[in-house]
Design a protein around this motif. Structure first.
Motif: not given
Length: 199
Positions: A48-57
């Motif tokens: 989800v983080a990768r697809a939303a272009c936000v950091g995993v943290g």
């Protein structure tokens, strides 16, 4: 001087910075799309983080785990559901006898679980604290308050007993393996309520 910390109010969104709110909406939109495409079992916070272009943290800090993300995804419908049973028209809302309200509430909750089945399954896979907090805690408080008008000495236990079968895994099994319809499941709850509260 120390200020009093405000507690969250049911149905009231907590204040967010503009950038945090944008990220939250982006993450929720991506997660909803991935849920529809891949199902609950394959929903990953890292993906989800990768697809939303936000950091995993960012995703983990905001939602904690998959159950936290599931809570966010069901939030809008949960708000509408709470409005219905807290202040909507009877029989689910005020004005009907308590047993009628409990029955109407359980019927509506079954509909919610069926409609957002994958999300409720995710919640049920979370920790006990997560599983029995959040919406469940609000539902339990409401049902127990209604039951207390009829059976005050056992209201909290009976609320758990009535809510336990509203379980996404069980409802799926009942429908797919036992061939039960939603109407039959609701009829079973009617019998359960009458049996538990026969005085």
């Amino acid at each position: 001087m120390r200020t009093r910390r405000e507690l969250p109010i049911i149905g009231q969104p907590q204040p967010e910075r503009a950038d945090a709110a944008r990220n939250r909406q982006k993450i929720i939109a991506v997660a909803a799309r991935m849920l529809a495409e891949c199902g609950a079992e394959r929903l990953s916070l890292d993906e989800v983080a990768r697809a939303a272009c936000v950091g995993v943290g960012t995703v983990y800090r905001r939602f904690g785990d998959r159950a936290g993300l599931a809570y966010a995804l069901i939030d809008e419908q949960e708000r509408r559901f709470q409005e219905a049973f807290l202040s909507g028209p009877p029989p689910i809302g005020p004005g009907a006898p308590p047993i009628e309200r409990v029955t109407a509430f359980l019927h509506a909750l079954v509909d919610r679980v069926v409609e957002q089945h994958d999300l409720f399954r995710l919640l049920e896979l979370g920790s006990p604290k997560g599983r029995f907090g959040g919406p469940y805690g609000v539902h339990h408080t409401h049902v127990a308050a209604l039951l207390a008008q009829v059976c005050p000495e056992h209201a909290r236990f009976l609320a758990d007993a009535l809510l336990a079968p509203v379980n996404a895994h069980l409802i799926r099994f009942q429908r797919e393996e036992r061939g039960m319809t939603v109407a039959e499941i609701k009829a079973g709850f009617d019998v359960l309520v009458r049996g538990l509260l026969a005085r």
